[in-house]
Design a protein around this motif. Structure first.
Motif, PDB file in Angstrom:
ATOM      1  N   MET A   1      -6.209 -21.384  -5.286  1.00 39.61           N
ATOM      2  CA  MET A   1      -5.493 -20.498  -4.412  1.00 39.61           C
ATOM      3  C   MET A   1      -5.393 -19.120  -5.067  1.00 39.61           C
ATOM      4  SD  MET A   1      -1.792 -21.263  -2.742  1.00 39.61           S
ATOM      5  CE  MET A   1      -2.262 -22.425  -1.488  1.00 39.61           C
ATOM      6  N   GLN A   2      -5.885 -18.098  -4.416  1.00 37.74           N
ATOM      7  CA  GLN A   2      -5.884 -16.752  -4.964  1.00 37.74           C
ATOM      8  C   GLN A   2      -4.712 -15.938  -4.406  1.00 37.74           C
ATOM      9  OE1 GLN A   2      -7.990 -15.436  -7.374  1.00 37.74           O
ATOM     10  NE2 GLN A   2      -8.368 -17.618  -7.545  1.00 37.74           N
ATOM     11  N   PRO A   3      -3.860 -15.447  -5.276  1.00 40.14           N
ATOM     12  CA  PRO A   3      -2.724 -14.647  -4.805  1.00 40.14           C
ATOM     13  C   PRO A   3      -3.134 -13.225  -4.473  1.00 40.14           C
ATOM     14  CG  PRO A   3      -2.683 -14.777  -7.177  1.00 40.14           C
ATOM     15  CD  PRO A   3      -3.820 -15.660  -6.707  1.00 40.14           C
ATOM     16  N   LYS A   4      -2.381 -12.617  -3.597  1.00 40.93           N
ATOM     17  CA  LYS A   4      -2.513 -11.194  -3.287  1.00 40.93           C
ATOM     18  C   LYS A   4      -1.216 -10.545  -3.748  1.00 40.93           C
ATOM     19  CE  LYS A   4      -2.411  -8.039   0.568  1.00 40.93           C
ATOM     20  NZ  LYS A   4      -2.275  -7.958   2.010  1.00 40.93           N
ATOM     21  N   ILE A   5      -1.332  -9.501  -4.555  1.00 45.28           N
ATOM     22  CA  ILE A   5      -0.158  -8.800  -5.052  1.00 45.28           C
ATOM     23  C   ILE A   5      -0.154  -7.402  -4.463  1.00 45.28           C
ATOM     24  CG2 ILE A   5       1.073  -7.935  -7.069  1.00 45.28           C
ATOM     25  CD1 ILE A   5      -0.301 -10.125  -8.674  1.00 45.28           C
ATOM     26  N   GLU A   6       0.917  -7.069  -3.786  1.00 46.60           N
ATOM     27  CA  GLU A   6       1.072  -5.722  -3.244  1.00 46.60           C
ATOM     28  C   GLU A   6       2.149  -5.020  -4.059  1.00 46.60           C
ATOM     29  OE1 GLU A   6       2.415  -3.390   0.780  1.00 46.60           O
ATOM     30  OE2 GLU A   6       1.782  -5.465   0.933  1.00 46.60           O
ATOM     31  N   ILE A   7       1.758  -3.933  -4.719  1.00 46.85           N
ATOM     32  CA  ILE A   7       2.682  -3.149  -5.538  1.00 46.85           C
ATOM     33  C   ILE A   7       2.930  -1.827  -4.827  1.00 46.85           C
ATOM     34  CG2 ILE A   7       3.053  -2.019  -7.764  1.00 46.85           C
ATOM     35  CD1 ILE A   7       1.146  -4.103  -8.988  1.00 46.85           C
ATOM     36  N   ARG A   8       4.188  -1.480  -4.689  1.00 46.25           N
ATOM     37  CA  ARG A   8       4.563  -0.238  -4.026  1.00 46.25           C
ATOM     38  C   ARG A   8       5.351   0.648  -4.987  1.00 46.25           C
ATOM     39  NH1 ARG A   8       5.099  -4.560  -1.098  1.00 46.25           N
ATOM     40  NH2 ARG A   8       7.280  -4.907  -1.488  1.00 46.25           N
ATOM     41  N   LYS A   9       4.879   1.869  -5.159  1.00 46.06           N
ATOM     42  CA  LYS A   9       5.616   2.830  -5.978  1.00 46.06           C
ATOM     43  C   LYS A   9       6.667   3.485  -5.085  1.00 46.06           C
ATOM     44  CE  LYS A   9       5.173   6.771  -9.044  1.00 46.06           C
ATOM     45  NZ  LYS A   9       4.236   7.716  -9.669  1.00 46.06           N
ATOM     46  N   ILE A  10       7.917   3.297  -5.434  1.00 46.03           N
ATOM     47  CA  ILE A  10       9.018   3.833  -4.646  1.00 46.03           C
ATOM     48  C   ILE A  10       9.349   5.253  -5.110  1.00 46.03           C
ATOM     49  CG2 ILE A  10      11.407   3.461  -3.921  1.00 46.03           C
ATOM     50  CD1 ILE A  10       9.283   1.316  -2.992  1.00 46.03           C
ATOM     51  N   ARG A  11       9.397   5.413  -6.392  1.00 47.52           N
ATOM     52  CA  ARG A  11       9.592   6.728  -7.016  1.00 47.52           C
ATOM     53  C   ARG A  11       9.136   6.610  -8.466  1.00 47.52           C
ATOM     54  NH1 ARG A  11      14.832   4.725  -6.196  1.00 47.52           N
ATOM     55  NH2 ARG A  11      15.955   4.285  -8.107  1.00 47.52           N
ATOM     56  N   GLU A  12       9.261   7.665  -9.222  1.00 52.57           N
ATOM     57  CA  GLU A  12       8.833   7.649 -10.617  1.00 52.57           C
ATOM     58  C   GLU A  12       9.528   6.519 -11.378  1.00 52.57           C
ATOM     59  OE1 GLU A  12       6.369   8.744 -13.491  1.00 52.57           O
ATOM     60  OE2 GLU A  12       6.449   9.739 -11.558  1.00 52.57           O
ATOM     61  N   ARG A  13       8.722   5.656 -12.027  1.00 53.52           N
ATOM     62  CA  ARG A  13       9.211   4.534 -12.833  1.00 53.52           C
ATOM     63  C   ARG A  13      10.068   3.547 -12.031  1.00 53.52           C
ATOM     64  NH1 ARG A  13       8.219   4.433 -17.953  1.00 53.52           N
ATOM     65  NH2 ARG A  13      10.128   3.402 -18.542  1.00 53.52           N
ATOM     66  N   TYR A  14       9.718   3.337 -10.751  1.00 53.83           N
ATOM     67  CA  TYR A  14      10.425   2.370  -9.906  1.00 53.83           C
ATOM     68  C   TYR A  14       9.411   1.771  -8.931  1.00 53.83           C
ATOM     69  CZ  TYR A  14      14.284   0.269  -7.317  1.00 53.83           C
ATOM     70  OH  TYR A  14      15.155  -0.626  -6.741  1.00 53.83           O
ATOM     71  N   PHE A  15       9.050   0.511  -9.187  1.00 52.09           N
ATOM     72  CA  PHE A  15       8.039  -0.178  -8.391  1.00 52.09           C
ATOM     73  C   PHE A  15       8.617  -1.471  -7.808  1.00 52.09           C
ATOM     74  CE2 PHE A  15       5.748   2.395 -11.387  1.00 52.09           C
ATOM     75  CZ  PHE A  15       4.595   2.778 -10.732  1.00 52.09           C
ATOM     76  N   ASN A  16       8.195  -1.787  -6.605  1.00 51.04           N
ATOM     77  CA  ASN A  16       8.488  -3.074  -5.978  1.00 51.04           C
ATOM     78  C   ASN A  16       7.163  -3.797  -5.788  1.00 51.04           C
ATOM     79  OD1 ASN A  16      11.091  -2.101  -5.727  1.00 51.04           O
ATOM     80  ND2 ASN A  16      10.953  -1.748  -3.542  1.00 51.04           N
ATOM     81  N   TYR A  17       7.196  -5.116  -5.770  1.00 48.50           N
ATOM     82  CA  TYR A  17       5.966  -5.851  -5.480  1.00 48.50           C
ATOM     83  C   TYR A  17       6.284  -7.141  -4.753  1.00 48.50           C
ATOM     84  CZ  TYR A  17       6.619  -9.467  -9.024  1.00 48.50           C
ATOM     85  OH  TYR A  17       7.090 -10.533  -9.738  1.00 48.50           O
ATOM     86  N   GLY A  18       5.254  -7.686  -4.118  1.00 53.54           N
ATOM     87  CA  GLY A  18       5.350  -8.980  -3.464  1.00 53.54           C
ATOM     88  C   GLY A  18       4.061  -9.748  -3.675  1.00 53.54           C
ATOM     89  N   VAL A  19       4.167 -11.062  -3.750  1.00 52.64           N
ATOM     90  CA  VAL A  19       3.010 -11.942  -3.914  1.00 52.64           C
ATOM     91  C   VAL A  19       2.875 -12.787  -2.660  1.00 52.64           C
ATOM     92  CG1 VAL A  19       2.004 -13.827  -5.261  1.00 52.64           C
ATOM     93  CG2 VAL A  19       3.356 -12.072  -6.417  1.00 52.64           C
ATOM     94  N   SER A  20       1.661 -12.829  -2.116  1.00 58.48           N
ATOM     95  CA  SER A  20       1.390 -13.679  -0.960  1.00 58.48           C
ATOM     96  C   SER A  20       0.049 -14.374  -1.172  1.00 58.48           C
ATOM     97  CB  SER A  20       1.382 -12.857   0.330  1.00 58.48           C
ATOM     98  OG  SER A  20       0.383 -11.868   0.277  1.00 58.48           O
ATOM     99  N   PHE A  21      -0.229 -15.344  -0.325  1.00 62.36           N
ATOM    100  CA  PHE A  21      -1.503 -16.055  -0.361  1.00 62.36           C
ATOM    101  C   PHE A  21      -2.196 -15.887   0.985  1.00 62.36           C
ATOM    102  CE2 PHE A  21       0.898 -17.995  -3.781  1.00 62.36           C
ATOM    103  CZ  PHE A  21      -0.037 -17.976  -4.796  1.00 62.36           C
ATOM    104  N   ALA A  22      -3.271 -16.581   1.219  1.00 65.17           N
ATOM    105  CA  ALA A  22      -4.127 -16.383   2.387  1.00 65.17           C
ATOM    106  C   ALA A  22      -3.370 -16.379   3.715  1.00 65.17           C
ATOM    107  CB  ALA A  22      -5.218 -17.434   2.415  1.00 65.17           C
TER     108      ALA A  22
END
Length: 55
Positions: A1-22
């Motif tokens: 199962m291959q994960p998909k990681i979405e990383i979002r830069k909110i502002r300088e030195r502040y990131f959110n991310y989520g992991v999903s699959f197919a």
């Protein structure tokens, strides 16, 4: 199962991310990390064996 990681830069030195699959449902998310590297490390640690590379 291959994960998909979405990383979002909110502002300088502040990131959110989520992991999903197919199927597209986000299975794990975290907010407020300081770098993309920290997001990837956290995701790999949280997902454990489900994060192994294809091979």
């Amino acid at each position: 199962m291959q994960p998909k990681i979405e990383i979002r830069k909110i502002r300088e030195r502040y990131f959110n991310y989520g992991v999903s699959f197919a199927h597209g449902d986000e299975l794990y998310a975290r907010q407020g990390l300081r770098s993309m590297a920290e997001c990837l490390h956290d995701a790999a640690t949280a997902r454990g064996r489900n994060f192994l590379p294809a091979g």
